[in-house]
Scaffold this active site. Structure first.
Site, PDB file in Angstrom:
ATOM      1  N   GLN A   1      -7.070   8.507   3.640  1.00  0.00           N
ATOM      2  CA  GLN A   1      -5.894   8.590   4.713  1.00  0.00           C
ATOM      3  C   GLN A   1      -4.629   8.135   3.922  1.00  0.00           C
ATOM      4  OE1 GLN A   1      -7.557   6.517   8.403  1.00  0.00           O
ATOM      5  NE2 GLN A   1      -8.956   5.839   6.572  1.00  0.00           N
TER       6      GLN A   1
ATOM      7  N   ARG B   1      19.115  11.103  -4.986  1.00  0.00           N
ATOM      8  CA  ARG B   1      19.851  12.082  -4.846  1.00  0.00           C
ATOM      9  C   ARG B   1      21.368  11.701  -4.158  1.00  0.00           C
ATOM     10  NH1 ARG B   1      16.537  17.514  -5.818  1.00  0.00           N
ATOM     11  NH2 ARG B   1      15.839  17.018  -7.853  1.00  0.00           N
TER      12      ARG B   1
ATOM     13  N   GLY C   1       0.851  -1.124  -0.206  1.00  0.00           N
ATOM     14  CA  GLY C   1      -0.021  -0.016   0.101  1.00  0.00           C
ATOM     15  C   GLY C   1       0.898   1.294   0.175  1.00  0.00           C
TER      16      GLY C   1
ATOM     17  N   ASP D   1       0.138   2.633   8.394  1.00  0.00           N
ATOM     18  CA  ASP D   1      -0.374   2.037   9.467  1.00  0.00           C
ATOM     19  C   ASP D   1       0.489   2.114  10.677  1.00  0.00           C
ATOM     20  OD1 ASP D   1      -2.468   0.902   7.816  1.00  0.00           O
ATOM     21  OD2 ASP D   1      -1.285  -0.657   7.018  1.00  0.00           O
TER      22      ASP D   1
ATOM     23  N   GLU E   1     -10.376   0.006  11.847  1.00  0.00           N
ATOM     24  CA  GLU E   1     -10.893  -0.789  10.591  1.00  0.00           C
ATOM     25  C   GLU E   1     -10.784  -2.497  10.913  1.00  0.00           C
ATOM     26  OE1 GLU E   1      -8.934  -0.672   6.904  1.00  0.00           O
ATOM     27  OE2 GLU E   1      -6.887  -0.928   7.696  1.00  0.00           O
TER      28      GLU E   1
HETATM   29  P1  ADP Z   1       3.439  -4.369   2.696  1.00  0.00           P
HETATM   30  O1  ADP Z   1       4.574  -4.611   2.185  1.00  0.00           O
HETATM   31  O2  ADP Z   1       2.654  -3.206   2.782  1.00  0.00           O
HETATM   32  O3  ADP Z   1       3.218  -5.199   3.957  1.00  0.00           O
HETATM   33  P2  ADP Z   1       2.095  -6.701   1.252  1.00  0.00           P
HETATM   34  O4  ADP Z   1       1.945  -7.662   2.645  1.00  0.00           O
HETATM   35  O5  ADP Z   1       0.862  -6.774   0.274  1.00  0.00           O
HETATM   36  O6  ADP Z   1       2.281  -5.085   1.848  1.00  0.00           O
HETATM   37  O7  ADP Z   1       3.517  -7.313   0.802  1.00  0.00           O
HETATM   38  C1  ADP Z   1       3.761  -6.426  -0.557  1.00  0.00           C
HETATM   39  C2  ADP Z   1       4.419  -7.413  -1.495  1.00  0.00           C
HETATM   40  O8  ADP Z   1       5.583  -7.768  -0.906  1.00  0.00           O
HETATM   41  C3  ADP Z   1       3.720  -8.761  -1.840  1.00  0.00           C
HETATM   42  O9  ADP Z   1       2.572  -8.288  -2.957  1.00  0.00           O
HETATM   43  C4  ADP Z   1       4.677  -9.745  -2.370  1.00  0.00           C
HETATM   44  O10 ADP Z   1       5.097  -9.262  -3.500  1.00  0.00           O
HETATM   45  C5  ADP Z   1       5.832  -9.442  -1.426  1.00  0.00           C
HETATM   46  N1  ADP Z   1       6.024 -10.313  -0.340  1.00  0.00           N
HETATM   47  C6  ADP Z   1       5.200 -10.297   0.620  1.00  0.00           C
HETATM   48  N2  ADP Z   1       5.030 -11.320   1.664  1.00  0.00           N
HETATM   49  C7  ADP Z   1       6.159 -11.921   1.014  1.00  0.00           C
HETATM   50  C8  ADP Z   1       7.326 -13.026   1.255  1.00  0.00           C
HETATM   51  N3  ADP Z   1       6.687 -14.070   2.589  1.00  0.00           N
HETATM   52  N4  ADP Z   1       8.079 -13.364   0.510  1.00  0.00           N
HETATM   53  C9  ADP Z   1       8.409 -12.626  -0.533  1.00  0.00           C
HETATM   54  N5  ADP Z   1       7.779 -11.617  -0.891  1.00  0.00           N
HETATM   55  C10 ADP Z   1       6.726 -11.570  -0.124  1.00  0.00           C
HETATM   56  O1  F6P Z   2      -1.543  -0.964   4.622  1.00  0.00           O
HETATM   57  C1  F6P Z   2      -2.070   0.232   4.108  1.00  0.00           C
HETATM   58  C2  F6P Z   2      -3.744   0.089   4.047  1.00  0.00           C
HETATM   59  O2  F6P Z   2      -4.114   1.188   3.687  1.00  0.00           O
HETATM   60  C3  F6P Z   2      -4.311  -0.458   5.266  1.00  0.00           C
HETATM   61  O3  F6P Z   2      -4.448   0.603   6.386  1.00  0.00           O
HETATM   62  C4  F6P Z   2      -5.826  -0.997   4.713  1.00  0.00           C
HETATM   63  O4  F6P Z   2      -6.147  -2.072   5.648  1.00  0.00           O
HETATM   64  C5  F6P Z   2      -5.198  -1.558   3.318  1.00  0.00           C
HETATM   65  O5  F6P Z   2      -3.949  -0.993   3.039  1.00  0.00           O
HETATM   66  C6  F6P Z   2      -6.101  -0.951   2.239  1.00  0.00           C
HETATM   67  O6  F6P Z   2      -5.622  -1.788   1.163  1.00  0.00           O
HETATM   68  P1  F6P Z   2      -6.190  -1.603  -0.231  1.00  0.00           P
HETATM   69  O7  F6P Z   2      -5.633  -0.451  -1.060  1.00  0.00           O
HETATM   70  O8  F6P Z   2      -5.930  -2.853  -1.060  1.00  0.00           O
HETATM   71  O9  F6P Z   2      -7.728  -1.355  -0.057  1.00  0.00           O
END
Ligand code: ADP
Ligand code: F6P
Length: 320
Positions: free
Chosen positions: A253, A26, A12, A128, A224
């Protein structure tokens, strides 16, 4: 020696990601390191969406929300063959290190690539504030400002109509955005994953505020994913002297110009990422702990227990 790095944003988005991209770019270029912007997170990495950056590529973005690189989620990145494809892409572009701006999921991807020989540094980008290894994430302060501005406005209209405003804020499974908002706006009730809630107790409290304290409004801040805020507002209307309205703040947000605090944090963290890579360090994530920019192995950060916010909940209880 690191000669060329990539930078990407993943998961996100959050306000301040652009400030981090700018700082990384930079500071690296000033140190004689080439920089490649990688679009659309790990998906773009696999697909080879690479742009060679100059200092000018990151002009005019410091004050902009979102991420100029785009972000994406790629669940398949957990698979080793997909990670191998990413390493092959990076090698074919002569990239020997990577800065990943995202949340803990993105950190796991960065750690996998480090284990495969590409030094990666994670920067905490999310509204978050739920990433281990740092007291604050890039984007949290801006999102908090958005929440506070919205709740202040809701308070105005609630006061005019003897209403209760039930406000849902984001945070995923972390209550930080809610408890900080509740304290900063003087909310009457705050419900987070850390507190949970008892519906009868909540209704009793609102009746007390109405009948005994003669309050002409009340604010209930809810994290949420905990409850249906429309249903909760109906229950409040039916069981207390307040008529209630629910407001889900939602994705507003996630947007907006980053606060000065987030711009500063992103710039300091971007600088730290380049310093680490220049020292041959990979598999680390950058944080701010007790007002000092730090780093630690991603492995350790992911194993760390969530930071305690007990002092904030205690403060909230003492203020209401
Ligand atoms: P955030 O980085 O905000 O926690 P996500 O959990 O959706 O968001 O993870 C973002 C991306 O990171 C995923 O779509 C995936 O490509 C990669 N990712 C998540 N978990 C793993 C994992 N266990 N190993 C490798 N890549 C991961
Ligand atoms: O991790 C950031 C966040 O905005 C959370 O606060 C929320 O639960 C989620 O991502 C929403 O995800 P999406 O953009 O996939 O609706």
């Amino acid at each position: 020696m690191v000669r060329k790095i990539g930078v990407l944003t993943s998961g996100g988005d959050s306000p301040g990601m652009n400030a981090a991209i700018r700082a990384v770019t930079r500071i690296a270029i000033a140190a004689g390191i080439d920089v490649c912007g990688i679009r659309d997170g790990y998906r773009g990495l696999i697909e080879g969406k690479f742009d060679n950056f100059t200092k000018a590529s990151v002009s005019d973005i410091l004050n902009r929300g979102g991420t100029i690189l785009g972000s994406a989620r790629l669940p398949e990145f957990k698979q080793e063959n997909v990670q191998d494809a990413a390493v092959a892409q990076l090698r074919s572009h002569g990239i020997d290190a990577l800065v990943v701006i995202g949340g803990d999921g993105s950190y796991r991807g960065a750690l996998s690539l480090t284990k495969k020989g590409i030094n990666c540094i994670g920067l905490p980008g999310t509204i978050d504030n739920d990433i281990p290894g740092t007291d604050f994430t890039i984007g949290f302060d801006t999102a908090l400002n958005t929440c506070v501005e919205a709740v202040d406005k809701l308070r105005d209209t609630s006061s005019s109509h003897h209403r209760c405003s039930v406000v849902e804020v984001m945070g995923n499974h972390c209550g930080d955005l809610a408890i900080y908002t509740a304290i900063a706006t003087g909310a009457e009730v705050c419900i987070t994953p850390e507190t949970g809630y008892d519906e009868l107790e909540l209704l009793e409290r609102l009746r007390y505020l109405d009948l005994s304290m003669h309050k002409n409004h009340s604010i209930v801040v809810v994290s949420e994913k905990l409850t249906d805020v429309d249903a909760l507002a109906s229950k409040i209307s039916n069981n207390t002297g307040f008529s209630a309205r629910a407001t889900i703040l939602g994705h507003i947000q996630r947007g907006g110009s980053p606060s000065p605090k987030d711009r500063m944090l992103a710039s300091l963290m971007g600088e730290k990422a380049i310093d680490l890579l220049m020292n041959g360090i990979g598999g680390h994530c950058v944080g701010i702990i007790d007002n000092t920019i730090t780093s630690m192995p991603i492995d350790d950060a992911l194993k760390a227990t969530a930071k305690s916010r007990k002092y904030l909940y205690r403060l909230f209880e003492r203020l209401i």
